[in-house]
Design an enzyme around this catalytic site. Sequence first.
Site, PDB file in Angstrom:
ATOM      1  N   ASN A 178     -14.316  -0.951  13.651  1.00  0.00           N
ATOM      2  CA  ASN A 178     -14.151  -2.081  14.575  1.00  0.00           C
ATOM      3  C   ASN A 178     -14.660  -1.740  15.973  1.00  0.00           C
ATOM      4  OD1 ASN A 178     -12.997  -3.810  12.749  1.00  0.00           O
ATOM      5  ND2 ASN A 178     -11.062  -4.058  13.838  1.00  0.00           N
ATOM      6  N   PHE A 179     -14.180  -0.615  16.525  1.00  0.00           N
ATOM      7  CA  PHE A 179     -14.542  -0.270  17.905  1.00  0.00           C
ATOM      8  C   PHE A 179     -16.049  -0.034  18.027  1.00  0.00           C
ATOM      9  CE2 PHE A 179     -10.173   1.505  19.566  1.00  0.00           C
ATOM     10  CZ  PHE A 179      -9.601   0.257  19.341  1.00  0.00           C
ATOM     11  N   GLY A 232      -2.140   0.589  22.975  1.00  0.00           N
ATOM     12  CA  GLY A 232      -3.105   1.659  22.690  1.00  0.00           C
ATOM     13  C   GLY A 232      -2.508   3.049  22.802  1.00  0.00           C
ATOM     14  N   TYR A 292       0.835  -1.206   0.000  1.00  0.00           N
ATOM     15  CA  TYR A 292       0.000   0.000   0.000  1.00  0.00           C
ATOM     16  C   TYR A 292       0.870   1.256   0.000  1.00  0.00           C
ATOM     17  CZ  TYR A 292      -3.813   3.105   1.614  1.00  0.00           C
ATOM     18  OH  TYR A 292      -4.750   4.109   1.750  1.00  0.00           O
ATOM     19  N   GLU A 320       4.173   1.781  -0.628  1.00  0.00           N
ATOM     20  CA  GLU A 320       5.029   1.994  -1.800  1.00  0.00           C
ATOM     21  C   GLU A 320       4.187   2.130  -3.068  1.00  0.00           C
ATOM     22  OE1 GLU A 320       7.877   2.933  -1.290  1.00  0.00           O
ATOM     23  OE2 GLU A 320       9.103   1.618  -0.051  1.00  0.00           O
ATOM     24  N   VAL A 371      -9.968   0.934  12.568  1.00  0.00           N
ATOM     25  CA  VAL A 371     -10.179   1.032  14.010  1.00  0.00           C
ATOM     26  C   VAL A 371     -11.544   1.623  14.371  1.00  0.00           C
ATOM     27  CG1 VAL A 371      -8.992   3.277  14.285  1.00  0.00           C
ATOM     28  CG2 VAL A 371      -9.029   1.627  16.162  1.00  0.00           C
TER      29      VAL A 371
HETATM   30  P1  NAD Z   1     -12.943   1.639   0.408  1.00  0.00           P
HETATM   31  O1  NAD Z   1     -12.284   0.328   0.540  1.00  0.00           O
HETATM   32  O2  NAD Z   1     -14.269   1.826   1.057  1.00  0.00           O
HETATM   33  O3  NAD Z   1     -13.086   2.067  -1.111  1.00  0.00           O
HETATM   34  C1  NAD Z   1     -12.175   1.687  -2.111  1.00  0.00           C
HETATM   35  C2  NAD Z   1     -12.970   1.315  -3.360  1.00  0.00           C
HETATM   36  O4  NAD Z   1     -12.064   0.963  -4.426  1.00  0.00           O
HETATM   37  C3  NAD Z   1     -13.882   0.106  -3.151  1.00  0.00           C
HETATM   38  O5  NAD Z   1     -15.167   0.400  -3.623  1.00  0.00           O
HETATM   39  C4  NAD Z   1     -13.205  -0.993  -3.970  1.00  0.00           C
HETATM   40  O6  NAD Z   1     -14.107  -1.976  -4.436  1.00  0.00           O
HETATM   41  C5  NAD Z   1     -12.566  -0.186  -5.083  1.00  0.00           C
HETATM   42  N1  NAD Z   1     -11.435  -0.865  -5.736  1.00  0.00           N
HETATM   43  C6  NAD Z   1     -10.375  -1.478  -5.155  1.00  0.00           C
HETATM   44  N2  NAD Z   1      -9.534  -1.955  -6.076  1.00  0.00           N
HETATM   45  C7  NAD Z   1     -10.065  -1.628  -7.293  1.00  0.00           C
HETATM   46  C8  NAD Z   1      -9.664  -1.866  -8.640  1.00  0.00           C
HETATM   47  N3  NAD Z   1      -8.532  -2.509  -8.931  1.00  0.00           N
HETATM   48  N4  NAD Z   1     -10.460  -1.418  -9.642  1.00  0.00           N
HETATM   49  C9  NAD Z   1     -11.624  -0.763  -9.363  1.00  0.00           C
HETATM   50  N5  NAD Z   1     -12.049  -0.528  -8.108  1.00  0.00           N
HETATM   51  C10 NAD Z   1     -11.276  -0.948  -7.087  1.00  0.00           C
HETATM   52  O7  NAD Z   1     -11.906   2.725   0.998  1.00  0.00           O
HETATM   53  P2  NAD Z   1     -12.045   4.302   1.216  1.00  0.00           P
HETATM   54  O8  NAD Z   1     -11.782   4.590   2.640  1.00  0.00           O
HETATM   55  O9  NAD Z   1     -13.273   4.823   0.583  1.00  0.00           O
HETATM   56  O10 NAD Z   1     -10.759   4.823   0.412  1.00  0.00           O
HETATM   57  C11 NAD Z   1     -10.858   5.446  -0.851  1.00  0.00           C
HETATM   58  C12 NAD Z   1      -9.497   5.952  -1.276  1.00  0.00           C
HETATM   59  O11 NAD Z   1      -8.993   6.873  -0.315  1.00  0.00           O
HETATM   60  C13 NAD Z   1      -8.440   4.852  -1.412  1.00  0.00           C
HETATM   61  O12 NAD Z   1      -7.626   5.128  -2.530  1.00  0.00           O
HETATM   62  C14 NAD Z   1      -7.629   4.982  -0.144  1.00  0.00           C
HETATM   63  O13 NAD Z   1      -6.300   4.548  -0.320  1.00  0.00           O
HETATM   64  C15 NAD Z   1      -7.700   6.471   0.112  1.00  0.00           C
HETATM   65  N6  NAD Z   1      -7.500   6.765   1.540  1.00  0.00           N
HETATM   66  C16 NAD Z   1      -8.501   6.589   2.449  1.00  0.00           C
HETATM   67  C17 NAD Z   1      -8.275   6.872   3.796  1.00  0.00           C
HETATM   68  C18 NAD Z   1      -9.341   6.727   4.831  1.00  0.00           C
HETATM   69  O14 NAD Z   1      -9.062   6.967   6.009  1.00  0.00           O
HETATM   70  N7  NAD Z   1     -10.574   6.394   4.524  1.00  0.00           N
HETATM   71  C19 NAD Z   1      -7.007   7.307   4.207  1.00  0.00           C
HETATM   72  C20 NAD Z   1      -6.009   7.450   3.249  1.00  0.00           C
HETATM   73  C21 NAD Z   1      -6.264   7.196   1.909  1.00  0.00           C
HETATM   74  N1  UDP Z   2      -6.299  -0.775  15.710  1.00  0.00           N
HETATM   75  C1  UDP Z   2      -6.666  -1.313  16.944  1.00  0.00           C
HETATM   76  N2  UDP Z   2      -7.719  -2.163  16.968  1.00  0.00           N
HETATM   77  C2  UDP Z   2      -8.443  -2.510  15.875  1.00  0.00           C
HETATM   78  C3  UDP Z   2      -8.066  -1.947  14.633  1.00  0.00           C
HETATM   79  C4  UDP Z   2      -6.978  -1.083  14.594  1.00  0.00           C
HETATM   80  O1  UDP Z   2      -6.049  -1.017  17.980  1.00  0.00           O
HETATM   81  O2  UDP Z   2      -9.396  -3.291  16.007  1.00  0.00           O
HETATM   82  C5  UDP Z   2      -5.168   0.180  15.674  1.00  0.00           C
HETATM   83  C6  UDP Z   2      -4.107  -0.135  14.623  1.00  0.00           C
HETATM   84  O3  UDP Z   2      -3.133  -1.015  15.156  1.00  0.00           O
HETATM   85  C7  UDP Z   2      -3.538   1.248  14.335  1.00  0.00           C
HETATM   86  C8  UDP Z   2      -4.741   2.188  14.542  1.00  0.00           C
HETATM   87  O4  UDP Z   2      -5.683   1.444  15.323  1.00  0.00           O
HETATM   88  O5  UDP Z   2      -2.545   1.576  15.282  1.00  0.00           O
HETATM   89  C9  UDP Z   2      -5.395   2.630  13.232  1.00  0.00           C
HETATM   90  O6  UDP Z   2      -5.640   1.466  12.474  1.00  0.00           O
HETATM   91  P1  UDP Z   2      -6.460   1.475  11.113  1.00  0.00           P
HETATM   92  O7  UDP Z   2      -6.458   0.071  10.624  1.00  0.00           O
HETATM   93  O8  UDP Z   2      -7.759   2.140  11.297  1.00  0.00           O
HETATM   94  O9  UDP Z   2      -5.641   2.415  10.113  1.00  0.00           O
HETATM   95  P2  UDP Z   2      -4.104   2.785   9.894  1.00  0.00           P
HETATM   96  O10 UDP Z   2      -4.006   4.174  10.358  1.00  0.00           O
HETATM   97  O11 UDP Z   2      -3.223   1.873  10.698  1.00  0.00           O
HETATM   98  O12 UDP Z   2      -3.915   2.594   8.436  1.00  0.00           O
END
Ligand code: NAD
Ligand code: UDP
Length: 317
Positions: A196-197, A213, A151, A153, A193
């Site tokens: 889940n929580f 934590g 993810y 890289e 997280v």
């Molecule tokens: P999500 O998993 O709910 O949504 C990702 C979507 O991409 C899904 O609908 C999945 O089916 C689709 N997908 C995955 N691989 C695919 C492919 N090869 N072709 C077509 N569709 C594909 O996640 P999200 O939280 O909505 O994240 C959306 C974007 O935001 C992602 O790129 C993620 O890396 C980025 N992002 C999200 C967060 C966050 O906290 N939510 C943080 C950092 C980056």
């Molecule tokens: N985490 C946790 N319990 C869970 C899920 C996640 O303690 O059930 C922790 C995880 O180890 C990380 C933080 O919560 O330190 C955020 O995790 P998340 O998977 O939401 O996203 P990240 O920021 O790690 O990509």
Amino acid sequence: MARTLYGRKRVLVTGGAGFLGSHLIDRLLERGDEVLCVDNLFTGDKRNLDHLHDEPRFEFLRHDICFPLYVEVDEIYNLACPASPVHYQHDPVQTTKTSVLGAINMLGLAKRLNAKIFQASTSEVYGDPLIHPQTEGYWGNVNPVGIRSCYDEGKRCAETLFFDYHRQHDLKIKVVRIFNTYGPRMHPADGRVVSNFIMQALEGKPITIYGDGSQSRSFCYYEDLVDGFLRLMDNTPNNFTGPVNIGNPNEFTIKQLADLVLEITGSKSELINEPLPSDDPTQRCPDISVAKRELDWEPTVQLREGLEKTIEYFRNI
Ligand code: NAD
Ligand code: UDP
Ligand code: UDP
């Protein structure tokens, strides 16, 4: 130019069936755009788009962006990629392919159409950061061979591709680094997280804290984030490309998050400790001065209020 007969903008959203993509699509439709959602439904759920069945300006295409895509649009938001560590580690090779091959295909599409293209990058490009809070100028501390590397890289390489298409082909790009974001439409079994929580608290199951934590995260409510997306994409006067951090700079330990979820839900779930996954970042907090300066953006929803709304959503599904 792919504008419709009626002069509406045609916008492609990849990953539009996911948590963030589906909210972005709602905002684009609200303002009058036509939206093509492309998603392979790996982690996304068509139920996030159910309310758009009768919307003539909305179209869904099941497609994996690792393969070329020939459509006609004016703008592209590239969000396709599993975001939860559990999901992106399930098939790590596919995760890198989605980030890298997917970016090449979407950039190639944007180049052919001369369309502006937005990349959903991530705070994970900073890895386990050694400076705090993280500024865009920080190059990161990333393990290239660990379980999160597919993810981290992959997203780093995608940023490189975006900037090379910009320099080499003069493509209009927008790159946002998203910090942990939560809200309604996260999948209940998503593994991140916040979901889940909340699910554990509502079901009276133990709250699983990985490690002790004390690791921190900064949680942004999805409405604020999507607002930042639109400000970045529409900010053309000074041609600001990013990368720009978008997130909420209020930082919490994971233990504090667990306590807050218990308090708001009134749950009697016990807190249990499970092993900390390898390479789990110990701290994460965005420096948002660039977003404030360039986009006049800052978050407005704080954690308690956002959690209350998210918990309400999870209670009703
Ligand atoms: P999500 O998993 O709910 O949504 C990702 C979507 O991409 C899904 O609908 C999945 O089916 C689709 N997908 C995955 N691989 C695919 C492919 N090869 N072709 C077509 N569709 C594909 O996640 P999200 O939280 O909505 O994240 C959306 C974007 O935001 C992602 O790129 C993620 O890396 C980025 N992002 C999200 C967060 C966050 O906290 N939510 C943080 C950092 C980056
Ligand atoms: N985490 C946790 N319990 C869970 C899920 C996640 O303690 O059930 C922790 C995880 O180890 C990380 C933080 O919560 O330190 C955020 O995790 P998340 O998977 O939401 O996203 P990240 O920021 O790690 O990509
Ligand atoms: N591509 C696509 N749709 C398009 C144009 C290109 O999916 O409308 C893909 C195609 O697979 C191509 C990639 O984007 O290999 C990169 O395109 P680019 O023009 O940058 O390079 P090419 O490989 O065509 O020389």
